[in-house]
Scaffold this motif. Structure first.
Motif, PDB file in Angstrom:
ATOM      1  N   ARG A 182     -27.546  51.430 -10.281  1.00 57.70           N
ATOM      2  CA  ARG A 182     -27.729  50.126 -11.331  1.00 57.70           C
ATOM      3  C   ARG A 182     -26.825  49.930 -12.413  1.00 57.70           C
ATOM      4  NH1 ARG A 182     -32.781  48.961 -13.258  1.00 57.70           N
ATOM      5  NH2 ARG A 182     -32.186  46.851 -13.068  1.00 57.70           N
ATOM      6  N   GLY A 183     -26.723  50.989 -12.936  1.00 57.29           N
ATOM      7  CA  GLY A 183     -25.740  51.237 -14.264  1.00 57.29           C
ATOM      8  C   GLY A 183     -24.475  51.098 -13.948  1.00 57.29           C
ATOM      9  N   ARG A 184     -24.067  51.453 -12.889  1.00 59.42           N
ATOM     10  CA  ARG A 184     -22.615  51.440 -12.156  1.00 59.42           C
ATOM     11  C   ARG A 184     -22.290  49.990 -11.837  1.00 59.42           C
ATOM     12  NH1 ARG A 184     -20.715  51.172  -7.424  1.00 59.42           N
ATOM     13  NH2 ARG A 184     -22.892  51.630  -6.352  1.00 59.42           N
ATOM     14  N   LEU A 185     -23.185  49.275 -11.501  1.00 67.42           N
ATOM     15  CA  LEU A 185     -22.872  48.059 -10.790  1.00 67.42           C
ATOM     16  C   LEU A 185     -22.982  47.218 -12.229  1.00 67.42           C
ATOM     17  CD1 LEU A 185     -25.089  47.450  -7.791  1.00 67.42           C
ATOM     18  CD2 LEU A 185     -22.559  47.209  -7.780  1.00 67.42           C
ATOM     19  N   PHE A 186     -23.791  47.272 -13.084  1.00 66.90           N
ATOM     20  CA  PHE A 186     -23.727  46.710 -14.353  1.00 66.90           C
ATOM     21  C   PHE A 186     -22.422  46.743 -15.045  1.00 66.90           C
ATOM     22  CE2 PHE A 186     -24.286  46.617 -18.914  1.00 66.90           C
ATOM     23  CZ  PHE A 186     -25.018  45.260 -19.039  1.00 66.90           C
ATOM     24  N   LEU A 187     -21.889  47.990 -15.020  1.00 68.44           N
ATOM     25  CA  LEU A 187     -20.613  48.163 -15.832  1.00 68.44           C
ATOM     26  C   LEU A 187     -19.377  47.726 -15.199  1.00 68.44           C
ATOM     27  CD1 LEU A 187     -21.153  51.759 -16.986  1.00 68.44           C
ATOM     28  CD2 LEU A 187     -20.969  49.792 -18.587  1.00 68.44           C
ATOM     29  N   ILE A 188     -19.501  47.374 -13.733  1.00 65.97           N
ATOM     30  CA  ILE A 188     -18.564  46.739 -12.867  1.00 65.97           C
ATOM     31  C   ILE A 188     -18.500  45.340 -12.890  1.00 65.97           C
ATOM     32  CG2 ILE A 188     -17.502  46.760 -10.712  1.00 65.97           C
ATOM     33  CD1 ILE A 188     -18.390  49.827 -10.203  1.00 65.97           C
ATOM     34  N   LYS A 205     -28.027  43.900 -23.677  1.00 65.98           N
ATOM     35  CA  LYS A 205     -28.162  43.289 -22.529  1.00 65.98           C
ATOM     36  C   LYS A 205     -28.579  44.056 -21.317  1.00 65.98           C
ATOM     37  CE  LYS A 205     -25.232  40.398 -19.096  1.00 65.98           C
ATOM     38  NZ  LYS A 205     -23.932  39.803 -18.948  1.00 65.98           N
ATOM     39  N   ALA A 206     -28.054  45.467 -21.541  1.00 66.30           N
ATOM     40  CA  ALA A 206     -28.479  46.324 -20.547  1.00 66.30           C
ATOM     41  C   ALA A 206     -29.853  46.633 -20.489  1.00 66.30           C
ATOM     42  CB  ALA A 206     -27.620  47.632 -20.733  1.00 66.30           C
ATOM     43  N   ILE A 212     -31.421  50.266 -19.074  1.00 64.20           N
ATOM     44  CA  ILE A 212     -31.424  51.621 -20.189  1.00 64.20           C
ATOM     45  C   ILE A 212     -32.974  51.734 -20.629  1.00 64.20           C
ATOM     46  CG2 ILE A 212     -30.765  52.388 -22.412  1.00 64.20           C
ATOM     47  CD1 ILE A 212     -28.269  50.933 -22.407  1.00 64.20           C
ATOM     48  N   LYS A 213     -33.267  52.931 -20.850  1.00 72.68           N
ATOM     49  CA  LYS A 213     -34.782  53.284 -21.234  1.00 72.68           C
ATOM     50  C   LYS A 213     -34.836  52.874 -22.924  1.00 72.68           C
ATOM     51  CE  LYS A 213     -35.317  57.689 -19.003  1.00 72.68           C
ATOM     52  NZ  LYS A 213     -35.288  58.871 -18.887  1.00 72.68           N
ATOM     53  N   LEU A 251     -31.333  54.935 -17.236  1.00 71.39           N
ATOM     54  CA  LEU A 251     -30.208  55.606 -18.084  1.00 71.39           C
ATOM     55  C   LEU A 251     -30.842  55.874 -19.409  1.00 71.39           C
ATOM     56  CD1 LEU A 251     -27.136  53.934 -16.952  1.00 71.39           C
ATOM     57  CD2 LEU A 251     -27.711  56.238 -16.488  1.00 71.39           C
ATOM     58  N   ASP A 252     -30.451  56.977 -20.103  1.00 73.91           N
ATOM     59  CA  ASP A 252     -30.803  57.110 -21.452  1.00 73.91           C
ATOM     60  C   ASP A 252     -29.779  56.566 -22.165  1.00 73.91           C
ATOM     61  OD1 ASP A 252     -28.911  59.275 -22.544  1.00 73.91           O
ATOM     62  OD2 ASP A 252     -29.760  60.380 -20.606  1.00 73.91           O
ATOM     63  N   GLU A 253     -29.821  56.105 -23.496  1.00 69.51           N
ATOM     64  CA  GLU A 253     -28.714  55.164 -24.032  1.00 69.51           C
ATOM     65  C   GLU A 253     -27.589  56.230 -24.410  1.00 69.51           C
ATOM     66  OE1 GLU A 253     -28.589  52.672 -28.309  1.00 69.51           O
ATOM     67  OE2 GLU A 253     -30.397  52.714 -27.104  1.00 69.51           O
TER      68      GLU A 253
END
Length: 423
Positions: A182-188, A205-206, A212-213, A251-253
């Motif tokens: 999910r974090g990868r897709l967000f950054l892409i 936004k994340a 992000i936690k 993810l942690d920040e």
């Protein structure tokens, strides 16, 4: 009863005979060219089961589909693209050849809501494209890209701008940072925002969409664990356990920020291949040595393109290039009519995993591209063709037998000839 005329659906067009002739001429030239490279023409249905397109795009095309239930009860859609149907065709024929080469053309349909950036674009347009199945070779990447470039030259576009990248690179980098899917897709998916917004805004936004936690969530999660055997209201224990698992995967920040800092710098790298690779190498110097292997793909691709006699000076290596559809996992590219153009006239890339996404068991690497033929038709100057034409007008005194005989003789001799009749 007096009926009113039925108007066109918004952003649909009536096409004139002049444009059709010009478009068909372009398609004929491109088809003849692709045939020289061993590509065979195929066709797929205009209407397919909606599930085919939802699976391919991961839902990203769902709000652009023209969908309905057919009389037989199946949920179907007008095709928004043609690649998905070609995957089915390839699976039917792959046993007969290690590499399959197809080209195609036809209408596709994509809805755009009035508030979208492309709201004024036609919702039906003609695609012409090519797909190569069965090879992961760097030379297959070079073949598809070079055909896309050379095809434009065949129809009169001699100095296009070509932007390229490789999605595998950003995926590898984010895996080294141990970023979740999910974090990868967000950054892409948020490339443009990441380029211009501050880290603080991106992190906000994340957090807002649960990437992000944050401390509040952590407290709530602890409370949920402590209370799982007590009163849980309308939620089931399974609901709470699934929620806790989701929170544990956030993810942690600090980890997210490390990846964000890297991609923020990387996305701004764009220029000729030598310049971009130099900037990318400097960026890698501050990170894991594993990153340094990632530049080799572009070095090999440029060499393969030179073998295909492609003018490398027209190529932009853009580390901020991205695609709206997530299945691309290798080379991606956009082609523009010239260096000043804003909207692309062709795009493509590699999608090795699409075969399994669509439910097929065998491994079938693939890549391809598509031209927007309608946009290209508008851009190219009309080829003035003067036809020999004879128009015979019927009058009351005319002998119709003589007139019909004359127009038929004209047609047999290759002249355009017709009669204007009277009532």
């Amino acid at each position: 009863m007096k009926f009113k005329p039925v108007n066109k659906i918004p952003n649909m067009e009536d096409i004139s005979s002049e444009i059709i002739q010009k478009r068909d001429n372009i398609i004929y030239k491109l088809g003849s060219f692709l045939n020289l490279y061993g590509y065979d023409q195929v066709e797929t249905p205009i209407i397919e089961e909606t599930e085919l397109f939802i699976r391919k795009s991961g839902g990203e095309l769902s709000n652009k589909l023209y969908s309905f239930v057919e009389p037989g009860g199946n949920k179907v859609s007008l095709r928004p693209e043609i690649t998905s149907g070609l995957v089915r065709t390839a699976n039917q024929k792959i046993s007969t050849s290690k590499n399959l080469r197809f080209y195609y053309n036809g209408p596709v349909f994509r809805y755009s809501s009035p508030e979208e950036i492309y709201a004024n674009k036609s919702r039906q347009y003609t695609q012409f494209g090519a797909e190569l199945f069965g090879s992961k070779s760097i030379h297959s990447d070079a073949e598809i890209l070079s055909i896309a470039i050379k095809g434009l030259k065949i129809i009169g576009i001699n100095n296009p701008k070509i932007c390229i990248f490789n999605m595998n690179i950003i995926n590898e980098i984010l895996s080294i940072f141990n970023i979740s899917d999910r974090g990868r897709l967000f950054l892409i998916k948020n490339v443009e925002d990441i380029k211009i917004l501050s880290n603080k805004e991106i992190i906000k936004k994340a957090k807002s969409i649960g990437i992000i936690k944050n401390n509040k969530i952590e407290k709530n999660m602890t409370y949920s664990k402590d209370s799982i055997n007590g009163f849980i209201g309308r939620r089931t224990k399974a609901d709470i356990i699934n929620r806790i698992k989701l929170e544990e995967n956030l993810l942690d920040e600090n980890r997210f920020l490390s990846a964000l800092n890297f991609v923020k710098k990387m996305y701004k790298i764009s220029g000729d291949p030598d310049k971009s690779l130099s900037e990318f190498s400097k960026l890698l110097d501050n990170y894991d040595s594993k990153f340094k292997l990632l530049s080799q793909y572009f070095i090999d691709l440029i060499e393969a393109l030179e073998m295909e006699k492609i003018n490398i000076s027209n190529i932009i290596l853009d580390f901020g290039l991205s695609k709206s559809i997530s299945y691309y996992n290798g080379l991606i590219f956009d082609i523009y009519v010239n260096s000043k153009a804003i909207e692309s006239i062709a795009s493509g890339g590699r999608y090795d995993d699409l075969n399994k996404i669509l439910g097929y068991q065998n491994n079938l690497p693939a890549l391809g591209f598509a031209y927007n033929i309608d946009e290209i038709t508008k851009l190219l100057r009309s080829e003035e063709k003067k036809f020999s034409e004879n128009i015979l007008k019927q009058t009351k005194s005319n002998n119709m037998r003589e007139i019909i005989n004359k127009v038929n003789k004209d047609r047999e001799s290759g002249f355009r000839s017709y009669v204007e009749y009277i009532e």
